[in-house]
Every structure is written in structure tokens, then in C-alpha cells.
Design a protein around this motif. Structure first.
Motif, PDB file in Angstrom:
ATOM      1  N   PHE A 104      10.359  22.953   5.630  1.00 58.05           N
ATOM      2  CA  PHE A 104      10.695  23.935   6.662  1.00 58.05           C
ATOM      3  C   PHE A 104       9.952  23.576   7.944  1.00 58.05           C
ATOM      4  O   PHE A 104       8.725  23.506   7.962  1.00 58.05           O
ATOM      5  CB  PHE A 104      10.291  25.337   6.196  1.00 58.05           C
ATOM      6  CG  PHE A 104      10.664  26.442   7.143  1.00 58.05           C
ATOM      7  CD1 PHE A 104      11.931  27.004   7.114  1.00 58.05           C
ATOM      8  CD2 PHE A 104       9.754  26.906   8.069  1.00 58.05           C
ATOM      9  CE1 PHE A 104      12.276  28.033   7.976  1.00 58.05           C
ATOM     10  CE2 PHE A 104      10.083  27.927   8.948  1.00 58.05           C
ATOM     11  CZ  PHE A 104      11.353  28.494   8.895  1.00 58.05           C
ATOM     12  N   GLU A 105      10.697  23.344   9.026  1.00 57.61           N
ATOM     13  CA  GLU A 105      10.071  22.919  10.279  1.00 57.61           C
ATOM     14  C   GLU A 105      10.761  23.580  11.465  1.00 57.61           C
ATOM     15  O   GLU A 105      11.994  23.611  11.551  1.00 57.61           O
ATOM     16  CB  GLU A 105      10.142  21.397  10.434  1.00 57.61           C
ATOM     17  CG  GLU A 105       9.448  20.882  11.685  1.00 57.61           C
ATOM     18  CD  GLU A 105       9.452  19.359  11.769  1.00 57.61           C
ATOM     19  OE1 GLU A 105       9.279  18.832  12.884  1.00 57.61           O
ATOM     20  OE2 GLU A 105       9.642  18.714  10.720  1.00 57.61           O
ATOM     21  N   ILE A 106       9.946  24.124  12.364  1.00 60.69           N
ATOM     22  CA  ILE A 106      10.464  24.781  13.560  1.00 60.69           C
ATOM     23  C   ILE A 106       9.525  24.489  14.725  1.00 60.69           C
ATOM     24  O   ILE A 106       8.384  24.056  14.520  1.00 60.69           O
ATOM     25  CB  ILE A 106      10.598  26.316  13.370  1.00 60.69           C
ATOM     26  CG1 ILE A 106       9.239  26.936  13.042  1.00 60.69           C
ATOM     27  CG2 ILE A 106      11.625  26.655  12.310  1.00 60.69           C
ATOM     28  CD1 ILE A 106       9.266  28.450  12.999  1.00 60.69           C
ATOM     29  N   PRO A 107       9.965  24.737  15.962  1.00 58.73           N
ATOM     30  CA  PRO A 107       9.065  24.536  17.111  1.00 58.73           C
ATOM     31  C   PRO A 107       7.937  25.562  17.123  1.00 58.73           C
ATOM     32  O   PRO A 107       8.103  26.699  16.665  1.00 58.73           O
ATOM     33  CB  PRO A 107       9.985  24.690  18.323  1.00 58.73           C
ATOM     34  CG  PRO A 107      11.147  25.480  17.826  1.00 58.73           C
ATOM     35  CD  PRO A 107      11.328  25.103  16.397  1.00 58.73           C
ATOM     36  N   ALA A 125       0.837  -1.197   0.000  1.00 61.40           N
ATOM     37  CA  ALA A 125       0.000   0.000   0.000  1.00 61.40           C
ATOM     38  C   ALA A 125       0.872   1.247   0.000  1.00 61.40           C
ATOM     39  O   ALA A 125       1.898   1.319   0.685  1.00 61.40           O
ATOM     40  CB  ALA A 125      -0.909   0.006   1.224  1.00 61.40           C
ATOM     41  N   ALA A 126       0.478   2.224  -0.798  1.00 64.89           N
ATOM     42  CA  ALA A 126       1.234   3.463  -0.874  1.00 64.89           C
ATOM     43  C   ALA A 126       1.101   4.239   0.429  1.00 64.89           C
ATOM     44  O   ALA A 126       0.037   4.275   1.045  1.00 64.89           O
ATOM     45  CB  ALA A 126       0.724   4.307  -2.036  1.00 64.89           C
ATOM     46  N   ARG A 127       2.204   4.820   0.836  1.00 69.21           N
ATOM     47  CA  ARG A 127       2.181   5.623   2.047  1.00 69.21           C
ATOM     48  C   ARG A 127       1.414   6.907   1.786  1.00 69.21           C
ATOM     49  O   ARG A 127       1.600   7.551   0.737  1.00 69.21           O
ATOM     50  CB  ARG A 127       3.596   5.949   2.501  1.00 69.21           C
ATOM     51  CG  ARG A 127       4.405   4.729   2.888  1.00 69.21           C
ATOM     52  CD  ARG A 127       5.815   5.112   3.276  1.00 69.21           C
ATOM     53  NE  ARG A 127       5.839   6.029   4.400  1.00 69.21           N
ATOM     54  CZ  ARG A 127       6.951   6.571   4.898  1.00 69.21           C
ATOM     55  NH1 ARG A 127       8.120   6.278   4.336  1.00 69.21           N
ATOM     56  NH2 ARG A 127       6.900   7.383   5.928  1.00 69.21           N
ATOM     57  N   PRO A 128       0.534   7.298   2.696  1.00 67.40           N
ATOM     58  CA  PRO A 128      -0.216   8.541   2.475  1.00 67.40           C
ATOM     59  C   PRO A 128       0.724   9.739   2.428  1.00 67.40           C
ATOM     60  O   PRO A 128       1.681   9.824   3.196  1.00 67.40           O
ATOM     61  CB  PRO A 128      -1.154   8.609   3.692  1.00 67.40           C
ATOM     62  CG  PRO A 128      -0.507   7.747   4.735  1.00 67.40           C
ATOM     63  CD  PRO A 128       0.200   6.668   3.985  1.00 67.40           C
ATOM     64  N   ALA A 129       0.453  10.629   1.498  1.00 68.63           N
ATOM     65  CA  ALA A 129       1.286  11.815   1.361  1.00 68.63           C
ATOM     66  C   ALA A 129       1.101  12.735   2.560  1.00 68.63           C
ATOM     67  O   ALA A 129      -0.016  12.909   3.056  1.00 68.63           O
ATOM     68  CB  ALA A 129       0.922  12.553   0.075  1.00 68.63           C
ATOM     69  N   ARG A 130       2.204  13.290   3.018  1.00 66.15           N
ATOM     70  CA  ARG A 130       2.117  14.228   4.132  1.00 66.15           C
ATOM     71  C   ARG A 130       1.540  15.545   3.644  1.00 66.15           C
ATOM     72  O   ARG A 130       1.886  15.995   2.549  1.00 66.15           O
ATOM     73  CB  ARG A 130       3.501  14.482   4.744  1.00 66.15           C
ATOM     74  CG  ARG A 130       4.080  13.303   5.472  1.00 66.15           C
ATOM     75  CD  ARG A 130       5.201  13.730   6.407  1.00 66.15           C
ATOM     76  NE  ARG A 130       6.216  14.553   5.752  1.00 66.15           N
ATOM     77  CZ  ARG A 130       7.215  15.150   6.395  1.00 66.15           C
ATOM     78  NH1 ARG A 130       7.309  15.031   7.712  1.00 66.15           N
ATOM     79  NH2 ARG A 130       8.099  15.872   5.738  1.00 66.15           N
ATOM     80  N   PRO A 131       0.696  16.167   4.427  1.00 68.56           N
ATOM     81  CA  PRO A 131       0.195  17.489   4.031  1.00 68.56           C
ATOM     82  C   PRO A 131       1.330  18.497   4.004  1.00 68.56           C
ATOM     83  O   PRO A 131       2.313  18.363   4.735  1.00 68.56           O
ATOM     84  CB  PRO A 131      -0.835  17.824   5.113  1.00 68.56           C
ATOM     85  CG  PRO A 131      -0.446  16.979   6.291  1.00 68.56           C
ATOM     86  CD  PRO A 131       0.144  15.728   5.722  1.00 68.56           C
ATOM     87  N   PHE A 132       1.171  19.524   3.164  1.00 67.27           N
ATOM     88  CA  PHE A 132       2.223  20.535   3.063  1.00 67.27           C
ATOM     89  C   PHE A 132       2.403  21.265   4.383  1.00 67.27           C
ATOM     90  O   PHE A 132       3.528  21.515   4.808  1.00 67.27           O
ATOM     91  CB  PHE A 132       1.883  21.534   1.949  1.00 67.27           C
ATOM     92  CG  PHE A 132       2.868  22.663   1.842  1.00 67.27           C
ATOM     93  CD1 PHE A 132       4.080  22.479   1.182  1.00 67.27           C
ATOM     94  CD2 PHE A 132       2.592  23.909   2.409  1.00 67.27           C
ATOM     95  CE1 PHE A 132       5.001  23.521   1.087  1.00 67.27           C
ATOM     96  CE2 PHE A 132       3.517  24.942   2.325  1.00 67.27           C
ATOM     97  CZ  PHE A 132       4.722  24.745   1.670  1.00 67.27           C
ATOM     98  N   PHE A 133       1.293  21.597   5.042  1.00 60.31           N
ATOM     99  CA  PHE A 133       1.353  22.319   6.323  1.00 60.31           C
ATOM    100  C   PHE A 133       0.827  21.409   7.417  1.00 60.31           C
ATOM    101  O   PHE A 133      -0.225  20.789   7.279  1.00 60.31           O
ATOM    102  CB  PHE A 133       0.514  23.600   6.263  1.00 60.31           C
ATOM    103  CG  PHE A 133       0.526  24.375   7.556  1.00 60.31           C
ATOM    104  CD1 PHE A 133       1.581  25.213   7.867  1.00 60.31           C
ATOM    105  CD2 PHE A 133      -0.503  24.248   8.475  1.00 60.31           C
ATOM    106  CE1 PHE A 133       1.605  25.927   9.063  1.00 60.31           C
ATOM    107  CE2 PHE A 133      -0.502  24.952   9.667  1.00 60.31           C
ATOM    108  CZ  PHE A 133       0.563  25.799   9.959  1.00 60.31           C
ATOM    109  N   GLN A 134       1.562  21.337   8.519  1.00 58.52           N
ATOM    110  CA  GLN A 134       1.181  20.419   9.591  1.00 58.52           C
ATOM    111  C   GLN A 134       1.679  20.928  10.937  1.00 58.52           C
ATOM    112  O   GLN A 134       2.798  21.438  11.045  1.00 58.52           O
ATOM    113  CB  GLN A 134       1.765  19.034   9.310  1.00 58.52           C
ATOM    114  CG  GLN A 134       1.222  17.925  10.169  1.00 58.52           C
ATOM    115  CD  GLN A 134       1.745  16.569   9.741  1.00 58.52           C
ATOM    116  OE1 GLN A 134       2.836  16.458   9.171  1.00 58.52           O
ATOM    117  NE2 GLN A 134       0.967  15.537   9.986  1.00 58.52           N
TER     118      GLN A 134
END
Length: 263
Positions: free
Chosen positions: A184-187, A7-16
Motif C-alpha cells: 500500500f503506497e500513497i503520497p 548477493a541477495a537484495r536487501p529486503a525492503r522494510p514494511f513501512f517506509q
């Protein structure tokens, strides 16, 4: 036996937003951080103003001396705050260290220069279109212009120590979670402090034209996000300090060059 494709892994949303849990302590910490921010910025200006007004005759009319003194006193308050935080919140990481790995200093310098160009256009596009002077506040003589550039180049010593080192370092413990937009990911605490960083420039609505005040609020928030990213990637305050100072001094340096070119 029939072969089946995995099964294909679900795509991550752009913003989370992940790991966020709002608690009463989060609200209290946000209020305390805002008060601490404003208190440190104001308190640092008090001895700077006294020294500027009571200093030698050379200080007269040279506002950059007051600005530089205020930055140094604010940086000192930020350092003292980090020392206190290390005892009160031993798990907090203020990133007050030399980069243990890649410093990101070159990237920070490039980002800072780009920021300066963006701020110049955002702040002064009406004057640039008309060909008029951009800002008559900054001198272009060989003594005071380097003084202004030096004062602006060290702004990160104060604001990054307070905003990113002290406030983000402490708020991470009370405002858990991370924000991601693409790669791009930050706290989440970094986003909250970036908003505070924008609010800290509220006086622009009093002294500057509306378009400039709105621009300053917008890019102050955006730059705050980038400074947090640089801090996390390098695990040090060095990169955001470089980017912050390079951005401010680049914009003012270009204003001075425009003034000289305009005659």
C-alpha cells in the motif's frame, strides 16, 4: 575460477517514507490547506442554511434537504478551487477526469459497503449489544428515508473534490514524498490530508458519545488513506466519490433497517 552467488537484495522494510524533504513552504502550505478546508466547508453551509430556512414549507423539519444543499454548495466551491488551482499551479493534478483506464468503480462500491458496516459497529456497538435503538434521528417513512440516503450518497461530491482533488492535488507540490506500508503506497500529502479529514469531524466530540467521537476520528483518517489510494490507482476522483457515498449511505441505511426491525 570460483563461481560466486549473486548477493541477495536487501529486503525492503514494511513501512517506509521516501522522497520527503521538509521546507518552510511545506509548513505554510499545510496551514493554508487547513484554513482552506475549514473555510470551504463552512462557506458551503451558509447558502444551504439560507435556502433551507427560506424555502417552501416542504423543507420544514427535513434536515436532509439542508445536508444535501450544503454538499452541493461545498462541491461547487471545490470545483471553483480546482479551476483556480489549474491557473495558479498548472503542475497540480486534481484528478478531475473520467477514469482514463480501469475505473475501480466496483472495488470502490465494495470498499464503501464494507466501510459502512465497520462504521455501524464502531459507532453503535453499545446499543447493538443491548438491543436498543441505534439512532432515532433518521426517519423510516417512505419520503424522508430515501431523501437521507440520497443526501448521504452524494457526500463524496463535496468532500472528495475538496480533500482529495483540491488539497491533495495541491499539497503534493509542496509536501513531496511517499509513504509505503507493504504494497500500500500513497503520497505523503495524502496522509496529511487524511489527518485533516479526521480533524474536520471534530464536532463529534461535542455532540456524540466519547466512544463514537474516537471511532469517527480513527476511521475518518483510515478512510482518507484509502480514498487517496483509489484516486491514484484510477487516476480519477470517481472511485473515491463512489466509496465515500456508499460508506455513508450503507451505515445509515442499516440504521434504518435496524429501526424497522426493532419495531
Amino acid at each position: 575460477m570460483t563461481d560466486t552467488l549473486p548477493a541477495a537484495r536487501p529486503a525492503r522494510p514494511f513501512f517506509q517514507v521516501t522522497g520527503f524533504r521538509f521546507r518552510l513552504s511545506s509548513l505554510i502550505a499545510l496551514i493554508a490547506a487547513g484554513l482552506l478546508m475549514e473555510g470551504m466547508l463552512r462557506l458551503g453551509r451558509i447558502p444551504a442554511k439560507w435556502l433551507y430556512l427560506n424555502g417552501p414549507e416542504f423543507f420544514d423539519g427535513r434536515i436532509w434537504i439542508y445536508v444535501g444543499l450544503a454538499i452541493l454548495f461545498q462541491a461547487l466551491l471545490g470545483l471553483l478551487g480546482i479551476i483556480v488551482m489549474r491557473f495558479a499551479l498548472p503542475r497540480a493534478d486534481a484528478h478531475l477526469r473520467w477514469p482514463p483506464g480501469r475505473s475501480y468503480a466496483g472495488l470502490a462500491l465494495l470498499i464503501g459497503v464494507t466501510m459502512g458496516l465497520i462504521m455501524l459497529v464502531a459507532d453503535y456497538w453499545p446499543q447493538m449489544l443491548s438491543g436498543g435503538p441505534l439512532n432515532e434521528t433518521y426517519p423510516v417513512d417512505p419520503l424522508d428515508s430515501p431523501g437521507w440516503l440520497a443526501a448521504l450518497a452524494i457526500t463524496g461530491l463535496a468532500e472528495e473534490t475538496i480533500f482529495r482533488g483540491l488539497l491533495v492535488g495541491g499539497l503534493v507540490l509542496f509536501l513531496p514524498g511517499r509513504v509505503r506500508a507493504g504494497a500500500f503506497e500513497i503520497p505523503l500529502a495524502g496522509v496529511a490530508v487524511a489527518l485533516m479529514f479526521g480533524v474536520a469531524h471534530w464536532q463529534a466530540f461535542i455532540v456524540d458519545p466519547l466512544h463514537m467521537a474516537l471511532a469517527q476520528q480513527s476511521y475518518a483518517f483510515a478512510w482518507g488513506l484509502i480514498y487517496v489510494w483509489l484516486m491514484e490507482r484510477s487516476r480519477s476522483l470517481l472511485a473515491p466519490i463512489i466509496a465515500h457515498g456508499a460508506g455513508n449511505s450503507t451505515e445509515v441505511g442499516l440504521i434504518m433497517l435496524w429501526t424497522v426491525a426493532a419495531g
